[in-house]
Design a protein around this motif. Sequence first.
Motif, PDB file in Angstrom:
ATOM      1  N   ALA A  22       0.665  -1.082  -0.101  1.00 18.19           N
ATOM      2  CA  ALA A  22      -0.001   0.144  -0.144  1.00 18.19           C
ATOM      3  C   ALA A  22       0.949   1.396   0.106  1.00 18.19           C
ATOM      4  N   ALA A  23       1.973   1.277   0.890  1.00 16.71           N
ATOM      5  CA  ALA A  23       2.810   2.394   0.824  1.00 16.71           C
ATOM      6  C   ALA A  23       3.438   2.727  -0.556  1.00 16.71           C
ATOM      7  N   LEU A  24       4.006   1.441  -1.163  1.00 18.36           N
ATOM      8  CA  LEU A  24       4.413   1.695  -2.668  1.00 18.36           C
ATOM      9  C   LEU A  24       3.495   2.247  -3.780  1.00 18.36           C
ATOM     10  N   THR A  25       2.244   1.718  -3.380  1.00 21.17           N
ATOM     11  CA  THR A  25       1.316   2.352  -4.373  1.00 21.17           C
ATOM     12  C   THR A  25       0.881   3.669  -4.124  1.00 21.17           C
ATOM     13  N   LEU A  26       0.773   4.145  -2.871  1.00 25.55           N
ATOM     14  CA  LEU A  26       0.522   5.611  -2.575  1.00 25.55           C
ATOM     15  C   LEU A  26       1.599   6.496  -2.529  1.00 25.55           C
ATOM     16  N   LEU A  27       2.614   6.153  -2.496  1.00 23.26           N
ATOM     17  CA  LEU A  27       4.012   6.764  -2.611  1.00 23.26           C
ATOM     18  C   LEU A  27       3.886   8.024  -3.535  1.00 23.26           C
ATOM     19  N   PRO A  28       3.885   7.567  -5.030  1.00 31.42           N
ATOM     20  CA  PRO A  28       3.640   8.380  -6.195  1.00 31.42           C
ATOM     21  C   PRO A  28       2.682   9.682  -5.967  1.00 31.42           C
ATOM     22  N   PHE A  29       1.310   8.931  -5.458  1.00 31.37           N
ATOM     23  CA  PHE A  29       0.146  10.178  -5.228  1.00 31.37           C
ATOM     24  C   PHE A  29       0.661  10.973  -3.926  1.00 31.37           C
ATOM     25  N   GLY A  30       1.474  10.525  -3.062  1.00 32.66           N
ATOM     26  CA  GLY A  30       1.853  11.513  -1.979  1.00 32.66           C
ATOM     27  C   GLY A  30       2.885  12.270  -2.590  1.00 32.66           C
ATOM     28  N   LEU A  31       3.701  11.961  -3.205  1.00 31.61           N
ATOM     29  CA  LEU A  31       4.763  12.848  -3.796  1.00 31.61           C
ATOM     30  C   LEU A  31       4.060  13.785  -4.773  1.00 31.61           C
ATOM     31  N   GLY A  32       3.136  13.654  -5.414  1.00 31.06           N
ATOM     32  CA  GLY A  32       2.374  14.424  -6.406  1.00 31.06           C
ATOM     33  C   GLY A  32       1.742  15.581  -5.463  1.00 31.06           C
ATOM     34  N   LEU A  33       1.117  15.011  -4.435  1.00 32.86           N
ATOM     35  CA  LEU A  33       0.287  15.867  -3.422  1.00 32.86           C
ATOM     36  C   LEU A  33       1.414  16.987  -3.112  1.00 32.86           C
ATOM     37  N   LEU A  34       2.389  16.631  -2.527  1.00 31.58           N
ATOM     38  CA  LEU A  34       3.666  17.506  -1.808  1.00 31.58           C
ATOM     39  C   LEU A  34       4.015  18.355  -2.971  1.00 31.58           C
ATOM     40  N   SER A  47       2.260  19.461  -5.641  1.00 29.79           N
ATOM     41  CA  SER A  47       1.402  20.522  -5.946  1.00 29.79           C
ATOM     42  C   SER A  47       1.335  21.895  -4.800  1.00 29.79           C
ATOM     43  N   PHE A  48       1.726  21.637  -3.686  1.00 29.75           N
ATOM     44  CA  PHE A  48       1.866  22.632  -2.538  1.00 29.75           C
ATOM     45  C   PHE A  48       3.105  23.298  -2.448  1.00 29.75           C
ATOM     46  N   THR A  49       4.056  22.882  -3.404  1.00 36.39           N
ATOM     47  CA  THR A  49       5.255  23.414  -3.325  1.00 36.39           C
ATOM     48  C   THR A  49       5.656  24.537  -4.667  1.00 36.39           C
ATOM     49  N   SER A  50       6.413  25.639  -4.308  1.00 33.91           N
ATOM     50  CA  SER A  50       6.540  26.823  -4.916  1.00 33.91           C
ATOM     51  C   SER A  50       7.272  26.431  -6.239  1.00 33.91           C
ATOM     52  N   ALA A  51       7.333  26.806  -7.087  1.00 36.67           N
ATOM     53  CA  ALA A  51       8.169  26.392  -8.452  1.00 36.67           C
ATOM     54  C   ALA A  51       9.903  26.529  -8.219  1.00 36.67           C
ATOM     55  N   ARG A  52       9.897  27.724  -7.263  1.00 38.30           N
ATOM     56  CA  ARG A  52      11.539  27.968  -7.090  1.00 38.30           C
ATOM     57  C   ARG A  52      11.974  26.755  -6.032  1.00 38.30           C
ATOM     58  N   GLN A  53      11.128  26.331  -5.063  1.00 36.03           N
ATOM     59  CA  GLN A  53      11.555  25.452  -4.109  1.00 36.03           C
ATOM     60  C   GLN A  53      11.819  23.979  -4.866  1.00 36.03           C
ATOM     61  N   PHE A  54      11.069  23.939  -5.767  1.00 40.09           N
ATOM     62  CA  PHE A  54      10.987  22.486  -6.351  1.00 40.09           C
ATOM     63  C   PHE A  54      12.062  22.539  -7.347  1.00 40.09           C
ATOM     64  N   ILE A 114       9.555  18.836   2.210  1.00 42.14           N
ATOM     65  CA  ILE A 114       8.370  19.350   2.307  1.00 42.14           C
ATOM     66  C   ILE A 114       8.161  20.692   2.296  1.00 42.14           C
ATOM     67  N   PRO A 115       6.995  21.039   1.501  1.00 46.51           N
ATOM     68  CA  PRO A 115       6.818  22.494   0.992  1.00 46.51           C
ATOM     69  C   PRO A 115       7.086  23.307   2.129  1.00 46.51           C
ATOM     70  N   SER A 116       8.038  24.314   1.873  1.00 45.83           N
ATOM     71  CA  SER A 116       8.324  25.439   3.031  1.00 45.83           C
ATOM     72  C   SER A 116       8.315  27.140   2.595  1.00 45.83           C
ATOM     73  N   PRO A 117       7.191  27.547   2.519  1.00 44.92           N
ATOM     74  CA  PRO A 117       5.924  27.236   3.225  1.00 44.92           C
ATOM     75  C   PRO A 117       4.938  26.454   2.278  1.00 44.92           C
ATOM     76  N   PRO A 118       3.980  25.784   2.522  1.00 46.61           N
ATOM     77  CA  PRO A 118       2.749  25.463   1.590  1.00 46.61           C
ATOM     78  C   PRO A 118       2.280  26.421   0.820  1.00 46.61           C
ATOM     79  N   THR A 119       2.089  26.401  -0.276  1.00 42.30           N
ATOM     80  CA  THR A 119       1.564  27.449  -1.279  1.00 42.30           C
ATOM     81  C   THR A 119       0.357  26.904  -2.178  1.00 42.30           C
ATOM     82  N   LEU A 120      -0.773  27.781  -2.366  1.00 41.13           N
ATOM     83  CA  LEU A 120      -1.973  27.451  -3.008  1.00 41.13           C
ATOM     84  C   LEU A 120      -1.770  28.188  -4.396  1.00 41.13           C
ATOM     85  N   ALA A 121      -0.557  28.596  -4.815  1.00 38.71           N
ATOM     86  CA  ALA A 121      -0.327  29.348  -6.010  1.00 38.71           C
ATOM     87  C   ALA A 121      -0.420  28.411  -7.241  1.00 38.71           C
TER      88      ALA A 121
END
Length: 271
Positions: A17-29, A31-38, A46-53
């Motif tokens: 289950a962890a292996l299956t959910l890992l790609p979705f968790g990575l995608g979710l993280l 999505s809340f990360t700024s382009a500069r931090q990425f 971890i997004p620092s700080p999380p952004t809705l941009a």
Amino acid sequence: MTWSRHAMTYLALVVLAALTLLPFGLGLLTSFTSARQFNTDAPLSIPSPPTLANYLALAGVGFGRAAVVTALAAAVILLAQLTFSVFAAFAFARMDFPGRDALFWVYLATLMVPPTVTVVPLYLMLADVGLRNTFWALVLPFMFGSPYAIFLLREYFRAIPADLVRAARMDGAGTLDVIVHVVVPASRPILVTLALITVVTQWNAFMWPLVITSGRTWQVLTVATSSLQSRYDAQWTLVMAATTVAIVPLITVFVAFGRHIVGSIVVTGLK
């Protein structure tokens, strides 16, 4: 030994289950990360700080309209497919007419035809009648049932005791009354399962919407997400936000109705 066997089984399930959910968790993280931090930090940061941009930017590229078009197309196809599939499956399961079984197996054989083979003929037919790049072009090829849906419902309808149908007819029920008041209520689990399969299939449809539509007017989520990758090169934070928006409705539907899938698989008796 029994408890250790169960512990190993659950441990294996947790790891899978962890292996299956890992790609979705990575995608979710992401999505809340700024382009500069990425572009500067490690992918699992971890997004620092999380952004809705990234989510706010989707509104400016027509993603909201694509979500509405996708939901509307899925809803229309769902209602039409369930209606026509129920009628066709009842006819093949409970009605006697010449060539019934031969017609059913010929129709079922179309499951072996790859969907890509029918793309060009469907495109030419709809283009000839002026429906290219319209909403009806998106839904018409999928509204009148499918071989898989009819086969699934036919097998379930055949398991419904004939005494129920005969009793309804003795009470004066017509064919439509039998379907609506006897067959459909007794087949609720399989209908919910078929509805989930239909929604997921149409929600994730890509090839046909890409071929039959152009521009943003009737663009669906899958095509809109794909276009983001080409228009905004390397902006994976935006793409992951779009992917998350597309996945959340499917997860919500599955969590709400997933138990009916189990109910459709379990063999039950009807009195």
